[in-house]
Design an enzyme around this catalytic site. Structure first.
Site, PDB file in Angstrom:
ATOM      1  N   LYS A 290      10.685  -2.741  14.353  1.00 18.83           N
ATOM      2  CA  LYS A 290      10.685  -1.395  13.750  1.00 18.83           C
ATOM      3  C   LYS A 290      11.402  -0.281  14.364  1.00 18.83           C
ATOM      4  O   LYS A 290      12.305   0.540  14.125  1.00 18.83           O
ATOM      5  CB  LYS A 290       9.197  -0.794  13.738  1.00 18.83           C
ATOM      6  CG  LYS A 290       8.271  -1.494  12.747  1.00 18.83           C
ATOM      7  CD  LYS A 290       8.927  -1.065  11.072  1.00 18.83           C
ATOM      8  CE  LYS A 290       8.061  -1.735  10.220  1.00 18.83           C
ATOM      9  NZ  LYS A 290       8.653  -1.392   8.911  1.00 18.83           N
TER      10      LYS A 290
ATOM     11  N   SER B   6       6.294   2.698  12.337  1.00 17.61           N
ATOM     12  CA  SER B   6       4.955   2.379  12.764  1.00 17.61           C
ATOM     13  C   SER B   6       4.920   3.047  14.043  1.00 17.61           C
ATOM     14  O   SER B   6       5.566   3.279  14.732  1.00 17.61           O
ATOM     15  CB  SER B   6       4.547   1.024  12.895  1.00 17.61           C
ATOM     16  OG  SER B   6       3.348   0.721  13.395  1.00 17.61           O
ATOM     17  N   SER B   7       3.672   3.741  14.266  1.00 15.80           N
ATOM     18  CA  SER B   7       3.341   4.327  15.459  1.00 15.80           C
ATOM     19  C   SER B   7       3.259   3.313  16.737  1.00 15.80           C
ATOM     20  O   SER B   7       3.306   3.664  17.762  1.00 15.80           O
ATOM     21  CB  SER B   7       1.813   4.858  15.620  1.00 15.80           C
ATOM     22  OG  SER B   7       0.765   3.910  15.225  1.00 15.80           O
ATOM     23  N   CYS B   8       3.287   1.856  16.422  1.00 15.95           N
ATOM     24  CA  CYS B   8       3.255   0.802  17.491  1.00 15.95           C
ATOM     25  C   CYS B   8       4.643   0.903  18.087  1.00 15.95           C
ATOM     26  O   CYS B   8       4.623  -0.084  19.248  1.00 15.95           O
ATOM     27  CB  CYS B   8       2.907  -0.537  16.896  1.00 15.95           C
ATOM     28  SG  CYS B   8       4.166  -1.065  15.734  1.00 15.95           S
TER      29      CYS B   8
ATOM     30  N   MET C  87       0.734  -1.347   0.073  1.00 12.17           N
ATOM     31  CA  MET C  87      -0.035   0.118  -0.195  1.00 12.17           C
ATOM     32  C   MET C  87       0.654   1.175   0.125  1.00 12.17           C
ATOM     33  O   MET C  87       0.638   2.121  -0.897  1.00 12.17           O
ATOM     34  CB  MET C  87      -0.762  -0.185   1.025  1.00 12.17           C
ATOM     35  CG  MET C  87      -1.872   1.356   1.201  1.00 12.17           C
ATOM     36  SD  MET C  87      -2.942   1.210   2.689  1.00 12.17           S
ATOM     37  CE  MET C  87      -1.880   1.037   3.985  1.00 12.17           C
TER      38      MET C  87
ATOM     39  N   PRO D 266       4.682   6.739  10.654  1.00 13.54           N
ATOM     40  CA  PRO D 266       3.193   6.808  10.051  1.00 13.54           C
ATOM     41  C   PRO D 266       2.064   6.407  11.304  1.00 13.54           C
ATOM     42  O   PRO D 266       2.269   5.384  11.773  1.00 13.54           O
ATOM     43  CB  PRO D 266       3.018   5.764   8.738  1.00 13.54           C
ATOM     44  CG  PRO D 266       3.928   4.617   9.019  1.00 13.54           C
ATOM     45  CD  PRO D 266       5.107   5.233   9.754  1.00 13.54           C
TER      46      PRO D 266
ATOM     47  N   GLU E 260      11.836 -11.357  -8.322  1.00  9.38           N
ATOM     48  CA  GLU E 260      13.155 -10.814  -9.132  1.00  9.38           C
ATOM     49  C   GLU E 260      14.052 -10.678  -7.977  1.00  9.38           C
ATOM     50  O   GLU E 260      15.251 -10.947  -8.182  1.00  9.38           O
ATOM     51  CB  GLU E 260      12.577  -9.420  -9.723  1.00  9.38           C
ATOM     52  CG  GLU E 260      11.784  -9.757 -11.008  1.00  9.38           C
ATOM     53  CD  GLU E 260      11.373  -8.127 -11.465  1.00  9.38           C
ATOM     54  OE1 GLU E 260      11.496  -8.283 -12.843  1.00  9.38           O
ATOM     55  OE2 GLU E 260      10.976  -7.484 -10.681  1.00  9.38           O
TER      56      GLU E 260
ATOM     57  N   LEU F 150      -2.636   3.655   8.610  1.00  6.39           N
ATOM     58  CA  LEU F 150      -2.683   3.998   7.189  1.00  6.39           C
ATOM     59  C   LEU F 150      -3.867   3.307   6.334  1.00  6.39           C
ATOM     60  O   LEU F 150      -4.197   2.079   6.936  1.00  6.39           O
ATOM     61  CB  LEU F 150      -1.458   3.736   6.305  1.00  6.39           C
ATOM     62  CG  LEU F 150      -0.243   4.604   7.032  1.00  6.39           C
ATOM     63  CD1 LEU F 150       1.026   4.041   6.048  1.00  6.39           C
ATOM     64  CD2 LEU F 150      -0.456   6.019   7.065  1.00  6.39           C
TER      65      LEU F 150
ATOM     66  N   HIS G  38      -6.100  -4.644   8.426  1.00  5.06           N
ATOM     67  CA  HIS G  38      -6.253  -3.727   9.444  1.00  5.06           C
ATOM     68  C   HIS G  38      -7.704  -3.375   9.664  1.00  5.06           C
ATOM     69  O   HIS G  38      -8.640  -3.779   8.764  1.00  5.06           O
ATOM     70  CB  HIS G  38      -5.230  -2.686   9.067  1.00  5.06           C
ATOM     71  CG  HIS G  38      -4.101  -2.942   9.491  1.00  5.06           C
ATOM     72  ND1 HIS G  38      -3.045  -3.067   8.289  1.00  5.06           N
ATOM     73  CD2 HIS G  38      -3.132  -3.160  10.437  1.00  5.06           C
ATOM     74  CE1 HIS G  38      -1.631  -3.270   8.629  1.00  5.06           C
ATOM     75  NE2 HIS G  38      -1.861  -3.429  10.346  1.00  5.06           N
TER      76      HIS G  38
ATOM     77  N   ASP H 201      -9.527  -4.729  22.548  1.00  2.39           N
ATOM     78  CA  ASP H 201      -9.618  -3.351  22.081  1.00  2.39           C
ATOM     79  C   ASP H 201      -8.344  -2.973  21.696  1.00  2.39           C
ATOM     80  O   ASP H 201      -8.159  -2.034  20.800  1.00  2.39           O
ATOM     81  CB  ASP H 201     -10.231  -2.171  23.284  1.00  2.39           C
ATOM     82  CG  ASP H 201     -11.522  -2.182  23.204  1.00  2.39           C
ATOM     83  OD1 ASP H 201     -12.041  -2.462  22.076  1.00  2.39           O
ATOM     84  OD2 ASP H 201     -12.191  -1.877  24.311  1.00  2.39           O
TER      85      ASP H 201
ATOM     86  N   TYR I 260       6.507  -7.034  16.102  1.00  2.72           N
ATOM     87  CA  TYR I 260       6.611  -6.207  14.821  1.00  2.72           C
ATOM     88  C   TYR I 260       7.271  -4.886  15.359  1.00  2.72           C
ATOM     89  O   TYR I 260       8.067  -4.276  14.652  1.00  2.72           O
ATOM     90  CB  TYR I 260       5.289  -5.951  14.297  1.00  2.72           C
ATOM     91  CG  TYR I 260       4.911  -4.852  13.290  1.00  2.72           C
ATOM     92  CD1 TYR I 260       5.276  -5.490  12.035  1.00  2.72           C
ATOM     93  CD2 TYR I 260       4.561  -3.746  13.513  1.00  2.72           C
ATOM     94  CE1 TYR I 260       5.498  -4.625  10.819  1.00  2.72           C
ATOM     95  CE2 TYR I 260       4.436  -2.878  12.357  1.00  2.72           C
ATOM     96  CZ  TYR I 260       5.030  -3.100  11.195  1.00  2.72           C
ATOM     97  OH  TYR I 260       4.802  -2.296  10.142  1.00  2.72           O
TER      98      TYR I 260
END
Length: 335
Positions: free
Chosen positions: A154, A121-123, A28, A177, A52, A180, A193, A292, A150
């Site tokens: 990052k 990522s914001s995580c 994306m 970010p 490739e 997204l 997501h 949540d 994850y």
């Protein structure tokens, strides 16, 4: 004489162009960056499919960078997914993301690439970080358990970029970010997501004539969402800031920058907006037995604003755009 002048013009244009490698161009974010870059006549975009170039293969990545004279790298390649995917495949999430970024960043350095942008990522921020989250919140508390592997990968990517800058004087920048969504998102019924999952769920419910849709959780958590075209624009903006401007607005040894809108909404509000955009007229129920996740995730984007960039796509407009793209490509999401 005219032919010689034209040849000289063409040669000068080619000499002034930048060769840019977008890693993860089918994803994306990578596809959005590629679309944006291709609007410039002075940029040559290089992409490689998984067939490739296997980014998990260190030798293959090294040989790729030796073959091409690359000026800039956008590192958007990553293994990504929602809560279910992160809970189900933690080993793959930490291993594949560490391996991909290690291979690309190190090979870029060895081949003399000075400009690289790493997408995180914001995580990366603690589960209970003060809101809105500033860049200085990194490593100040425990992470959200559902996506910790994850997030750790990052964080390692940020520190890898910082380390090459510190030791070798590279210009490796990182952008973090918020959530997204948009064109080329993953609409898998289990591994997607929240926004693509909701779009597909409401769309299928509308087609089936269902009288209700069940959403996960209480609907109370707060989330921030950014359209992927805005993310691409912000990435290119940060990559191409001159070093003096960038350094003046970025603390030493803190090279990552938040990218978002600075505006959030409740999951309930998001669910209701998606239902409106899709045209689902049934009832909405919330399954409170489902997790949540983090109570609130809002980015402090003041640093990015000080560097001259703000978002332009509103949430409802972005959701409409995403749903239209889904409708045009839904045959690809049947599996």
């Amino acid at each position: 004489m005219i032919a010689q002048l034209m040849l000289g013009f063409i040669m000068d244009k080619e000499m002034s162009s930048k060769t840019v490698f977008v890693a993860g161009h089918n994803g994306m974010v990578g596809s959005a960056i590629g679309r944006k870059l291709k609007q410039s006549d002075d940029i040559k975009v290089i992409t490689k499919s998984r067939a490739e170039l296997n980014l998990l293969d260190q030798q293959a990545v090294r040989e790729f960078f030796e073959e091409y004279q690359i000026d800039q790298v956008y590192l958007a390649a990553a293994k990504v997914g929602g809560i279910v995917a992160n809970n189900t495949y933690p080993a793959e999430f930490i291993y594949e993301n560490l391996t991909i970024q290690n291979n690309i960043i190190h090979s870029a350095h060895l081949s003399g690439v000075n400009d690289l942008l790493f997408l995180g990522s914001s995580c990366i921020y603690p589960k209970f970080a003060e809101q809105p989250m500033t860049e200085t919140a990194l490593l100040t508390g425990i992470l959200e358990p559902t996506n910790e592997p994850y997030a750790i990968a990052k964080i390692a990517g940020i520190k890898l970029c910082e380390s090459y800058n510190r030791q070798y004087g590279r210009n490796y920048r990182s952008v973090m970010p918020t959530n997204l969504y948009g064109e080329n998102d993953n609409f898998h019924p289990e591994n997607s997501h929240v926004i693509p999952a909701l779009i597909r769920r409401f769309h299928e419910a509308k087609l089936a004539g269902d009288d209700k849709v069940v959403a996960w959780g209480t609907g109370k958590p707060m989330r921030e969402f950014l359209h992927v075209d805005d993310m691409a624009a912000a990435s290119i903006h940060v990559m191409n800031l001159d070093s003096e401007t960038y350094s003046a607005n970025t603390q030493e040894m803190l090279s990552h920058i938040n990218v978002g809108t600075g505006v959030d909404c409740t999951i309930r509000e998001l669910v209701e907006t998606v239902a409106k955009v899709v045209g689902f007229e049934g009832a909405i129920e919330f399954d409170v037995t489902k997790p949540d996740g983090t109570p609130r995730k809002l980015m402090d984007v003041s640093r990015l604003k000080s560097l001259g960039w703000e978002y332009s796509v509103s949430l409802e407009a972005g959701l409409k755009d995403t749903y239209e793209w889904f409708l045009a490509n839904q045959d690809n999401f049947r599996k």
